[in-house]
Write a protein that holds these residues in place. Sequence first.
Motif, PDB file in Angstrom:
ATOM      1  N   PHE B 129       0.915  -1.294  -0.468  1.00  0.00           N
ATOM      2  CA  PHE B 129      -0.173  -0.381  -0.084  1.00  0.00           C
ATOM      3  C   PHE B 129       1.005   1.358  -0.381  1.00  0.00           C
ATOM      4  O   PHE B 129       0.289   2.134  -0.492  1.00  0.00           O
ATOM      5  N   SER B 130       1.730   1.180   0.405  1.00  0.00           N
ATOM      6  CA  SER B 130       2.686   2.520   0.447  1.00  0.00           C
ATOM      7  C   SER B 130       3.037   2.676  -0.698  1.00  0.00           C
ATOM      8  O   SER B 130       3.132   3.960  -1.170  1.00  0.00           O
ATOM      9  N   LEU B 131       3.367   1.134  -1.846  1.00  0.00           N
ATOM     10  CA  LEU B 131       4.023   1.632  -3.407  1.00  0.00           C
ATOM     11  C   LEU B 131       2.707   2.567  -4.131  1.00  0.00           C
ATOM     12  O   LEU B 131       2.482   3.520  -4.124  1.00  0.00           O
ATOM     13  N   LEU B 132       0.989   2.107  -3.520  1.00  0.00           N
ATOM     14  CA  LEU B 132       0.442   2.527  -4.557  1.00  0.00           C
ATOM     15  C   LEU B 132      -0.061   3.570  -4.291  1.00  0.00           C
ATOM     16  O   LEU B 132      -0.353   4.890  -4.974  1.00  0.00           O
ATOM     17  N   LYS B 133      -0.160   4.096  -3.352  1.00  0.00           N
ATOM     18  CA  LYS B 133      -0.506   5.179  -2.339  1.00  0.00           C
ATOM     19  C   LYS B 133       1.382   6.398  -3.135  1.00  0.00           C
ATOM     20  O   LYS B 133       0.546   7.508  -3.227  1.00  0.00           O
ATOM     21  N   GLU B 134       1.999   5.707  -3.017  1.00  0.00           N
ATOM     22  CA  GLU B 134       3.230   6.953  -2.782  1.00  0.00           C
ATOM     23  C   GLU B 134       2.964   6.833  -5.340  1.00  0.00           C
ATOM     24  O   GLU B 134       3.110   8.028  -6.049  1.00  0.00           O
ATOM     25  N   MET B 135       2.861   5.544  -5.979  1.00  0.00           N
ATOM     26  CA  MET B 135       2.837   6.151  -7.022  1.00  0.00           C
ATOM     27  C   MET B 135       1.315   6.778  -7.601  1.00  0.00           C
ATOM     28  O   MET B 135       1.192   7.530  -7.965  1.00  0.00           O
ATOM     29  N   GLY B 136       0.344   6.687  -6.709  1.00  0.00           N
ATOM     30  CA  GLY B 136      -0.980   7.740  -6.263  1.00  0.00           C
ATOM     31  C   GLY B 136      -1.140   9.115  -7.047  1.00  0.00           C
ATOM     32  O   GLY B 136      -1.624  10.372  -6.820  1.00  0.00           O
ATOM     33  N   LYS B 137       0.484   9.547  -5.959  1.00  0.00           N
ATOM     34  CA  LYS B 137       0.965  10.605  -5.404  1.00  0.00           C
ATOM     35  C   LYS B 137       1.490  11.078  -6.901  1.00  0.00           C
ATOM     36  O   LYS B 137       1.833  12.595  -7.427  1.00  0.00           O
TER      37      LYS B 137
END
Lengths: 277, 277, 277, 277
Positions: B129-137
């Motif tokens: 989820f960290s990676l998902l959120k970061e890519m979301g930014k």
Amino acid sequence: MRDKLKNLKYVLKKFHEDNTVIKIDNLLIGEDFLMIAGPCSVESEKQIIEIAQSVKQAGGNMLRGGAYKPRSSPYSFQGLGETGLQYLKKAKEETGLPIITEILDVRDIDAIGQCADIFQIGTRNMQNFSLLKEMGKTKFPVLLKRGFAATIEEWLNCAEYILNEGNPNVILCERGIRTIETYTRNTLDLSAVAVLKKLTHLPVVVDPSHATGRKELVETMALCAIVAGCNGLEVEVHNYPEKAMSDSEQQIYVKDYVKLVKKVNILLSTVNKMEEV
Amino acid sequence: MRDKLKNLKYVLKKFHEDNTVIKIDNLLIGEDFLMIAGPCSVESEKQIIEIAQSVKQAGGNMLRGGAYKPRSSPYSFQGLGETGLQYLKKAKEETGLPIITEILDVRDIDAIGQCADIFQIGTRNMQNFSLLKEMGKTKFPVLLKRGFAATIEEWLNCAEYILNEGNPNVILCERGIRTIETYTRNTLDLSAVAVLKKLTHLPVVVDPSHATGRKELVETMALCAIVAGCNGLEVEVHNYPEKAMSDSEQQIYVKDYVKLVKKVNILLSTVNKMEEV
Amino acid sequence: MRDKLKNLKYVLKKFHEDNTVIKIDNLLIGEDFLMIAGPCSVESEKQIIEIAQSVKQAGGNMLRGGAYKPRSSPYSFQGLGETGLQYLKKAKEETGLPIITEILDVRDIDAIGQCADIFQIGTRNMQNFSLLKEMGKTKFPVLLKRGFAATIEEWLNCAEYILNEGNPNVILCERGIRTIETYTRNTLDLSAVAVLKKLTHLPVVVDPSHATGRKELVETMALCAIVAGCNGLEVEVHNYPEKAMSDSEQQIYVKDYVKLVKKVNILLSTVNKMEEV
Amino acid sequence: MRDKLKNLKYVLKKFHEDNTVIKIDNLLIGEDFLMIAGPCSVESEKQIIEIAQSVKQAGGNMLRGGAYKPRSSPYSFQGLGETGLQYLKKAKEETGLPIITEILDVRDIDAIGQCADIFQIGTRNMQNFSLLKEMGKTKFPVLLKRGFAATIEEWLNCAEYILNEGNPNVILCERGIRTIETYTRNTLDLSAVAVLKKLTHLPVVVDPSHATGRKELVETMALCAIVAGCNGLEVEVHNYPEKAMSDSEQQIYVKDYVKLVKKVNILLSTVNKMEEV
């Protein structure tokens, strides 16, 4: 070769150069594309004849309908039994469509043999070895569904049980396996179809109805199965799906079957064209 | 609606009437059929450029190649890292093909962003989820592979993580799930593709290479995927599969990719024709 | 209550306040702890009598041995059939141990009834509804193994099939389910035992031999099962496991069974003590 | 030896005669029985201190509590983050209990290192190889949960990633795998514990809360795990489970934890006694 295939003597391609062709009336299964359709259960004489006529008109070439129904609950509709077989016989007389119906009990072979052209062995009985051996002693064509948690290799060994007893008329039917996905009833394993077309000379049929458990997915998965190389489709079709006594979620309307048959024919000719590339 | 889909605000069709189209150079993903091809891993400058040229010539429109490799064993080849990214950049300069490569670590976003047109999030990181959120930014397009034991609903929630942070450029990629069948590496779930095309406006791509783990099944399953309604394919292609530093069993020969592209084009036009029935 | 349990009328606790107790000779199954042991297959008169004597001496209170064997391959040893039943009968005469053996075919009920105290229905036949109904019309105790990919709810429905026909003498046997783990033959689901002890009044037995498929794990899993609350164990024991005609990997030595029985007794008394906390 | 274990250099027993013992304050993990307890999520200072005091009093010897929460949905409570870490620190100051908390992102190592005695890597991150490598470069003890669809062999390879970077302080935690059974949240695989105790020198802990997802099964499965040979338990305990901000179905009441600890102690002494048989 993988371990569980090592001892096989009949079902593998290397033991039988030509693909198996099973003749039923004028239908050559393995050569002609098999279009089995019909309701989950035979519910009444009127119902099965009406649907048979629709299937015939749409271009289907075999009628399905369960007289003996394997149901998870003892309190669900268990099928009409011998009466259901009589109705199937009438439906054949009316339409000329050959019949496929499920066998659950070795003691029913004779009764079903009076009416059916193909005996279906369902997913829960794939490893009912008594039934496999007994069917192997007849010459009746058998459509052997894949166990819902069986590997391809276990499945081929079950077909081998039938051939080993002397009956070469076996058709395999992929109908989905149980996986972690719960959105669909099962997960249709089309790679299994592609694998089987490389390993065995037996015809392979796909049942998109039980695989998906959802009307709206049946057409798409049926068409995918053709590209996977299957020799036929078994599709649940009902004149009034919403009133069906079993599997009402997955039986499609007659009008949708009409459409499906048209698309199947278009796609089959493209598959032939692609083979020349 | 099923429970886990209830709270979604972005990925479902009802929130976004038109299908998402992602523009990369002249390629309109979601409209144009996406043909990603290339080796499992970038192994050398020569290797990746040679394969890129073959892919381009065959009709592929995007190059794949792993620089950071997620491997089950710490002692397997872990990828060339930043050097691999440089080679991918050169391959793009030589051929004009846009690049997709995998990200394993949030700290690599900038470095990969210098070279890649699409960031791939692999099956083992679907719920990172960290990676998902970061890519979301970021605004980088993300190809989000399905977790090998994830349900469709969990997968859509992971896409939602990215959209919810402000990045609408997500592509879903079905690559097979782990089931009781061991003949194939995974079981390709094409019903999931059909389901997604009904539920979401995001493009859906299929990877038949990881799904099957077997060269000889890649073409057939790729073609099935087209009928299931996918918007593109990601295929592992190598100039010398037998010498590949990873996944040598499943990478196909360039000559077989050439053939596959031809069949894809024939089949795409039939799919269009069938839609008119 | 979960959907598939809604229609049940017999197997749930709420329909039968007291736990079911099945009397066989002096053994009260459901009250006394059931210790079934013996070989996978009956191989000869000498073999089964020798093992029966060892089981008796070790403290086992029931003998198992297959006369009809469900084997994945048609070319594996299929059991001695009626001859095997005769040998089991002699083993009972010699030792006084009651007998459990597997039934594969409805037509064998009479023959098996001459020799067996409990009929075992194996994992592949859990949903052989004809067999369930037919056993339901007798009063013979039935040990119903869980299908290797069946849910607890499906399993309880199968037990219901038997009770609904009039036979209350059903024992459930957890024997592992097929999962993504391949190190063990199956995955023993001890939560299922804990769940069943809450849901049903029927006795629950555990088979650690098929669950693990590995000798060295049998003792540990057998002991775990006791803490899970089971009413008995079914363990494969052989005098010469390495020469066994089937399942040689999972049958334990007599000397290890002797040890297991001692530990079972120690643990059972601790379980009683813990209940007072 | 099975293929995927062949290249291992650290985690197998044969490379490390004695069992690994990890010292945290006065606690010797691997020798002393580890009793981790606490809420799913840290929700407030008051909540975590209150629960910590109850855990301490009941006989627990380590406090768990999530500050960074991996949630399937982006709209579920994501944890208090650094504030949560501060509350955990205070709970330790109040009670002396060492702390375990989950890490989701390599960039949080320093912050978590200020507060935690053990870093938990969750089931979804078992194959987050960047995180594994980064934790391997520290000396912080790591509790590595099994991926919910990972095999034992894949899991051991993930532990190997950490040891291979120089950090020997790894604890394995079985927490259930995803199977066809849906009555429980996952299926607790206790055979895996028995297998690991034969294969590896690393301590093995069991989490019955996530495995079952049901309060009423936690105690029984926790006790089974002890017989399987585990070195500790991680149990979700809450002062008001029904008001918990996450996993409210599976967190047990403090009073039930008190009872569990008593039974654990009784059972541990029986396990020792059985070893002498």
